[in-house]
Design a protein around this motif. Structure first.
Motif, PDB file in Angstrom:
ATOM      1  N   MET A 147     -22.568  53.912 -13.690  1.00  0.00           N
ATOM      2  CA  MET A 147     -23.397  52.718 -13.710  1.00  0.00           C
ATOM      3  C   MET A 147     -22.754  51.671 -12.822  1.00  0.00           C
ATOM      4  O   MET A 147     -21.632  51.266 -13.040  1.00  0.00           O
ATOM      5  N   SER A 148     -23.451  51.231 -11.787  1.00  0.00           N
ATOM      6  CA  SER A 148     -22.891  50.211 -10.904  1.00  0.00           C
ATOM      7  C   SER A 148     -23.325  48.843 -11.388  1.00  0.00           C
ATOM      8  O   SER A 148     -24.397  48.661 -11.942  1.00  0.00           O
ATOM      9  N   SER A 149     -22.464  47.890 -11.148  1.00  0.00           N
ATOM     10  CA  SER A 149     -22.798  46.530 -11.542  1.00  0.00           C
ATOM     11  C   SER A 149     -22.619  45.625 -10.342  1.00  0.00           C
ATOM     12  O   SER A 149     -21.885  45.934  -9.407  1.00  0.00           O
ATOM     13  N   ALA A 150     -23.309  44.494 -10.366  1.00  0.00           N
ATOM     14  CA  ALA A 150     -23.200  43.522  -9.284  1.00  0.00           C
ATOM     15  C   ALA A 150     -21.786  42.952  -9.276  1.00  0.00           C
ATOM     16  O   ALA A 150     -21.122  42.898 -10.315  1.00  0.00           O
ATOM     17  N   PRO A 151     -21.317  42.539  -8.109  1.00  0.00           N
ATOM     18  CA  PRO A 151     -19.981  41.946  -8.049  1.00  0.00           C
ATOM     19  C   PRO A 151     -19.933  40.644  -8.847  1.00  0.00           C
ATOM     20  O   PRO A 151     -20.958  39.986  -9.042  1.00  0.00           O
ATOM     21  N   ASP A 152     -18.741  40.303  -9.301  1.00  0.00           N
ATOM     22  CA  ASP A 152     -18.570  39.045 -10.019  1.00  0.00           C
ATOM     23  C   ASP A 152     -18.950  37.884  -9.115  1.00  0.00           C
ATOM     24  O   ASP A 152     -18.574  37.867  -7.938  1.00  0.00           O
ATOM     25  N   PRO A 153     -19.687  36.920  -9.647  1.00  0.00           N
ATOM     26  CA  PRO A 153     -20.056  35.762  -8.845  1.00  0.00           C
ATOM     27  C   PRO A 153     -18.834  34.885  -8.539  1.00  0.00           C
ATOM     28  O   PRO A 153     -17.860  34.881  -9.279  1.00  0.00           O
ATOM     29  N   VAL A 154     -18.940  34.159  -7.440  1.00  0.00           N
ATOM     30  CA  VAL A 154     -17.924  33.182  -7.058  1.00  0.00           C
ATOM     31  C   VAL A 154     -18.406  31.830  -7.578  1.00  0.00           C
ATOM     32  O   VAL A 154     -19.528  31.419  -7.296  1.00  0.00           O
ATOM     33  N   PHE A 155     -17.566  31.148  -8.334  1.00  0.00           N
ATOM     34  CA  PHE A 155     -17.942  29.834  -8.865  1.00  0.00           C
ATOM     35  C   PHE A 155     -17.285  28.733  -8.059  1.00  0.00           C
ATOM     36  O   PHE A 155     -16.175  28.885  -7.551  1.00  0.00           O
ATOM     37  N   PHE A 156     -17.994  27.612  -7.952  1.00  0.00           N
ATOM     38  CA  PHE A 156     -17.543  26.441  -7.209  1.00  0.00           C
ATOM     39  C   PHE A 156     -17.495  25.253  -8.156  1.00  0.00           C
ATOM     40  O   PHE A 156     -18.505  24.913  -8.770  1.00  0.00           O
ATOM     41  N   LEU A 157     -16.337  24.635  -8.292  1.00  0.00           N
ATOM     42  CA  LEU A 157     -16.196  23.429  -9.110  1.00  0.00           C
ATOM     43  C   LEU A 157     -16.527  22.218  -8.255  1.00  0.00           C
ATOM     44  O   LEU A 157     -15.832  21.946  -7.273  1.00  0.00           O
ATOM     45  N   ASP A 158     -17.566  21.489  -8.622  1.00  0.00           N
ATOM     46  CA  ASP A 158     -17.865  20.280  -7.867  1.00  0.00           C
ATOM     47  C   ASP A 158     -16.904  19.175  -8.303  1.00  0.00           C
ATOM     48  O   ASP A 158     -15.999  19.399  -9.110  1.00  0.00           O
ATOM     49  N   ARG A 159     -17.090  17.988  -7.760  1.00  0.00           N
ATOM     50  CA  ARG A 159     -16.158  16.875  -8.041  1.00  0.00           C
ATOM     51  C   ARG A 159     -16.019  16.593  -9.534  1.00  0.00           C
ATOM     52  O   ARG A 159     -14.963  16.191  -9.987  1.00  0.00           O
ATOM     53  N   ALA A 214     -25.709  34.690 -13.602  1.00  0.00           N
ATOM     54  CA  ALA A 214     -25.695  34.684 -12.134  1.00  0.00           C
ATOM     55  C   ALA A 214     -26.066  36.052 -11.568  1.00  0.00           C
ATOM     56  O   ALA A 214     -26.717  36.142 -10.527  1.00  0.00           O
ATOM     57  N   GLN A 215     -25.675  37.106 -12.259  1.00  0.00           N
ATOM     58  CA  GLN A 215     -25.984  38.454 -11.784  1.00  0.00           C
ATOM     59  C   GLN A 215     -27.439  38.847 -12.039  1.00  0.00           C
ATOM     60  O   GLN A 215     -27.981  39.702 -11.343  1.00  0.00           O
ATOM     61  N   ARG A 216     -28.071  38.214 -13.012  1.00  0.00           N
ATOM     62  CA  ARG A 216     -29.422  38.627 -13.418  1.00  0.00           C
ATOM     63  C   ARG A 216     -30.539  37.726 -12.888  1.00  0.00           C
ATOM     64  O   ARG A 216     -31.714  38.112 -12.971  1.00  0.00           O
ATOM     65  N   HIS A 217     -30.206  36.527 -12.417  1.00  0.00           N
ATOM     66  CA  HIS A 217     -31.238  35.576 -12.009  1.00  0.00           C
ATOM     67  C   HIS A 217     -31.138  35.277 -10.519  1.00  0.00           C
ATOM     68  O   HIS A 217     -30.070  34.893 -10.040  1.00  0.00           O
ATOM     69  N   PRO A 218     -32.238  35.434  -9.798  1.00  0.00           N
ATOM     70  CA  PRO A 218     -32.214  35.111  -8.367  1.00  0.00           C
ATOM     71  C   PRO A 218     -32.082  33.605  -8.144  1.00  0.00           C
ATOM     72  O   PRO A 218     -32.552  32.806  -8.950  1.00  0.00           O
ATOM     73  N   ARG A 219     -31.439  33.276  -7.045  1.00  0.00           N
ATOM     74  CA  ARG A 219     -31.332  31.868  -6.660  1.00  0.00           C
ATOM     75  C   ARG A 219     -32.550  31.479  -5.835  1.00  0.00           C
ATOM     76  O   ARG A 219     -33.153  32.357  -5.224  1.00  0.00           O
TER      77      ARG A 219
END
Length: 137
Positions: A1-13, A111-116
């Protein structure tokens, strides 16, 4: 079973604090991107949002009023951003860091399940709920 790569998170100010960074240090997955490392503090959202999205980043913010501002929502949608707004009222410091850490597994799944583009609220218990952007346009 393949899974999407872990998302990259960005901390804003609003979330790029020492306690939040310390809480996320050593967590599995890609390194967290930080506003203070990539942009000048005065960089307008319309500039950094597309740059973060181009790097595959998902925005973590505590700007609770963001989703009430039509221009901000337009910038989020135009950039194709996936944005998580922490709405844990009154949380600062260690409490906020714990909230981010508690929510991390759900943020990854969302993040892996919902399109941007999307905007989702994150609550103190780690629950994540998407906002209906079409209803706010």
């Amino acid at each position: 079973m393949s899974s999407a790569p872990d998302p990259v998170f960005f901390l804003d100010r609003t979330l790029d604090t020492g306690l939040v960074r310390a809480a996320l240090q050593g967590q599995p997955g890609p390194p967290v991107l930080r506003h203070t490392e990539l942009f000048d503090p005065a960089t307008p959202d319309a500039e950094w949002l597309p740059a973060v999205t181009a790097r595959g980043g998902f925005v973590l913010t505590q700007e609770r009023r963001l989703h009430y501002n039509p221009l901000e929502l337009q910038a989020l949608q135009a950039s194709g951003a996936g944005t998580f707004i922490f709405v844990a009222k009154g949380l600062t410091g260690a409490g906020l860091a714990e909230c981010v850490l508690r929510a991390l597994p759900r943020l990854r799944r969302f993040a892996q399940r919902h399109p941007r583009p999307f905007v989702a609220k994150v609550y103190v218990d780690g629950r994540v709920y998407p906002l209906d952007l079409a209803a706010r346009a």
